[in-house]
Design an enzyme around this catalytic site. Structure first.
Site, PDB file in Angstrom:
ATOM      1  N   HIS A  11       1.485  32.384  98.673  1.00 53.99           N
ATOM      2  CA  HIS A  11       0.523  32.922  97.696  1.00 53.99           C
ATOM      3  C   HIS A  11      -0.897  32.741  98.216  1.00 53.99           C
ATOM      4  O   HIS A  11      -1.244  31.652  98.673  1.00 53.99           O
ATOM      5  CB  HIS A  11       0.650  32.191  96.360  1.00 53.99           C
ATOM      6  CG  HIS A  11       1.993  32.365  95.730  1.00 53.99           C
ATOM      7  ND1 HIS A  11       2.223  33.252  94.706  1.00 53.99           N
ATOM      8  CD2 HIS A  11       3.190  31.780  96.001  1.00 53.99           C
ATOM      9  CE1 HIS A  11       3.507  33.201  94.358  1.00 53.99           C
ATOM     10  NE2 HIS A  11       4.117  32.312  95.136  1.00 53.99           N
ATOM     11  N   HIS A 189      10.249  36.149  91.687  1.00 50.98           N
ATOM     12  CA  HIS A 189      10.539  34.709  91.654  1.00 50.98           C
ATOM     13  C   HIS A 189      11.637  34.460  90.608  1.00 50.98           C
ATOM     14  O   HIS A 189      11.495  34.845  89.443  1.00 50.98           O
ATOM     15  CB  HIS A 189       9.322  33.909  91.214  1.00 50.98           C
ATOM     16  CG  HIS A 189       8.277  33.709  92.267  1.00 50.98           C
ATOM     17  ND1 HIS A 189       7.641  34.736  92.892  1.00 50.98           N
ATOM     18  CD2 HIS A 189       7.748  32.566  92.787  1.00 50.98           C
ATOM     19  CE1 HIS A 189       6.759  34.245  93.759  1.00 50.98           C
ATOM     20  NE2 HIS A 189       6.805  32.923  93.710  1.00 50.98           N
ATOM     21  N   GLU A 192      14.076  29.275  90.856  1.00 49.70           N
ATOM     22  CA  GLU A 192      13.273  28.200  91.451  1.00 49.70           C
ATOM     23  C   GLU A 192      13.380  26.975  90.553  1.00 49.70           C
ATOM     24  O   GLU A 192      13.774  25.907  90.994  1.00 49.70           O
ATOM     25  CB  GLU A 192      11.803  28.639  91.590  1.00 49.70           C
ATOM     26  CG  GLU A 192      10.889  27.550  92.160  1.00 49.70           C
ATOM     27  CD  GLU A 192       9.400  27.922  92.166  1.00 49.70           C
ATOM     28  OE1 GLU A 192       9.009  28.883  91.467  1.00 49.70           O
ATOM     29  OE2 GLU A 192       8.635  27.222  92.857  1.00 49.70           O
ATOM     30  N   ASP A 270       5.111  28.975 100.474  1.00 51.44           N
ATOM     31  CA  ASP A 270       4.775  29.099  99.058  1.00 51.44           C
ATOM     32  C   ASP A 270       3.291  28.825  98.789  1.00 51.44           C
ATOM     33  O   ASP A 270       2.505  29.752  98.708  1.00 51.44           O
ATOM     34  CB  ASP A 270       5.692  28.203  98.221  1.00 51.44           C
ATOM     35  CG  ASP A 270       5.891  28.707  96.807  1.00 51.44           C
ATOM     36  OD1 ASP A 270       5.319  29.748  96.465  1.00 51.44           O
ATOM     37  OD2 ASP A 270       6.638  28.064  96.039  1.00 51.44           O
ATOM     38  N   ASP A 271       2.931  27.561  98.634  1.00 49.46           N
ATOM     39  CA  ASP A 271       1.539  27.171  98.367  1.00 49.46           C
ATOM     40  C   ASP A 271       1.275  25.946  99.241  1.00 49.46           C
ATOM     41  O   ASP A 271       1.261  24.806  98.748  1.00 49.46           O
ATOM     42  CB  ASP A 271       1.370  26.825  96.878  1.00 49.46           C
ATOM     43  CG  ASP A 271       1.830  27.968  95.988  1.00 49.46           C
ATOM     44  OD1 ASP A 271       1.102  28.958  95.872  1.00 49.46           O
ATOM     45  OD2 ASP A 271       2.952  27.870  95.439  1.00 49.46           O
TER      46      ASP A 271
HETATM   47  N1  ADE Z   1       2.612  31.029  91.765  1.00 46.34           N
HETATM   48  C1  ADE Z   1       2.212  30.364  92.846  1.00 46.34           C
HETATM   49  N2  ADE Z   1       3.211  29.607  93.338  1.00 46.34           N
HETATM   50  C2  ADE Z   1       4.284  29.805  92.530  1.00 46.34           C
HETATM   51  C3  ADE Z   1       5.619  29.315  92.508  1.00 46.34           C
HETATM   52  N3  ADE Z   1       6.071  28.463  93.421  1.00 46.34           N
HETATM   53  N4  ADE Z   1       6.417  29.715  91.516  1.00 46.34           N
HETATM   54  C4  ADE Z   1       5.982  30.576  90.578  1.00 46.34           C
HETATM   55  N5  ADE Z   1       4.747  31.075  90.567  1.00 46.34           N
HETATM   56  C5  ADE Z   1       3.893  30.698  91.533  1.00 46.34           C
HETATM   57 ZN    ZN Z   2       6.021  31.468  95.085  1.00 43.27          ZN
END
Ligand code: ADE
Ligand code: ZN
Length: 324
Positions: A11, A189, A192, A270-271
């Site tokens: 992201h 998504h 998760e 991811d982040d």
């Molecule tokens: N937005 C940013 N990272 C995310 C994640 N891991 N799951 C859902 N939304 C997100």
């Molecule tokens: Zn994500």
């Protein structure tokens, strides 16, 4: 790490380090609440909902086209030096709109940052316009409408992130139909934080070719068989799963079980600064945890390219980089 990496799940604002976000806050005159950082300067991140809330708050500091251009440039130049040859990044029109950046200026900034990174390093990237599930259906449809009315060669996918617990996938069918009509690849998504039903519900309602995360599908054999049978590709981000408490360690990720069951998967960070990782580290940790050979890792990169939301010529060029 010698195997060229392919990343399908990252992201844009989630790629911003605490140092970058603090620098943006200073130059943009934004006061960030100190509690979004730990005493040693990392992002504070206890669980999924806390993560989403810290992420949203940190995003408020990123508020000019220059910020976005620098973020994309920094991310891809750094990742290219660590071995990434192709990356896809989720971009949301909601965050720039909330800080007063027009969609056109936002896309230009991203194209500028990526263009400079590409020129410097040769890396290839594409972008996935992404709605946020907890922002609701209207905003999701408005985002899909933007994809229709402002097509851009670098924006090749449409996705949905946010809180999986909110709303039903079927609420978003129209948004995904619009994005499909605009010629975009689709990813959602699911699986998760929620269980396997969240994955099958998304497959039914939204018909994506890829699922973001999807790891909890492993809890239901029928869903696993469906993923394998339909050739759905999972964008697995094990470091994120560990940071958010889904698994304790890399070797507990169901990666090997999916592969053994014939489910295709690629990797993502991811982040990355939120989850103390980056894509090179994800490759290294997965290889170590499952004793994968370089050829096994190359196969994961190849799956990523096959599932990538880019044109065939670009894929052929990238495949040849992969086999070098
Ligand atoms: N937005 C940013 N990272 C995310 C994640 N891991 N799951 C859902 N939304 C997100
Ligand atoms: Zn994500």
């Amino acid at each position: 790490m010698s195997v060229p990496q392919v990343e399908l799940h990252c992201h844009i604002e989630g790629a911003a380090s605490p140092a970058f976000v603090r620098a943006c806050a200073t130059r943009n005159g934004v006061n960030l609440p100190p509690e979004i950082f730990t005493p040693d300067g990392a992002y504070s991140c206890d669980d999924f909902l806390h993560f989403l809330s810290v992420y949203e708050t940190a995003c408020t500091a990123i508020c000019t086209p220059r910020d976005y251009a620098e973020l994309v440039y920094d991310y891809y130049t750094h990742a290219a030096h660590s071995g990434l040859i192709y990356g896809e990044m989720f971009i949301s029109a909601d965050h720039p709109a909330a800080v007063g950046i027009s969609y056109g200026d936002f896309v230009d900034a991203i194209a500028d940052g990526y263009g400079r990174a590409h020129e410097k390093t040769g890396i290839t990237a594409r972008f996935i316009l992404t709605c946020v599930r907890n922002y609701g259906v209207e905003q999701a449809e408005a985002m899909a409408q933007l994809a229709h009315s402002h097509p851009h060669p670098l924006i090749t996918g449409f996705g949905m992130g946010g809180d999986e617990n909110r709303g039903m996938p079927a609420d978003f069918t129209r948004a995904f139909d619009m994005a499909r009509d605009a010629g975009l690849g689709l990813t959602v998504h699911a699986g998760e934080v929620c269980g396997p039903k969240s994955v099958s519900n998304c497959l039914e309602a939204l018909k994506p070719s890829r699922i973001g995360h999807g790891v909890r599908a492993i809890e239901n054999n029928e869903v696993v068989a469906r993923l394998a049978g339909e050739g759905i590709v999972l964008e697995v981000c094990p470091g994120a799963n560990i940071a958010l408490g889904v698994y304790g360690q890399y070797r507990q990720s169901p990666i090997r079980r999916f592969l053994d069951a014939g489910v295709k998967l690629a990797l993502g960070s991811d982040d990355p600064p939120y989850f103390h990782t980056d894509i090179a580290n994800e490759y290294a940790q997965v290889q170590r945890a499952f004793s994968f050979t370089d050829e096994d890792m190359r196969a994961i990169s190849q799956t990523g390219l096959e599932a990538a939301f880019c044109d065939d010529l670009t894929k052929v060029e990238l495949m040849s980089k992969l086999s070098q």
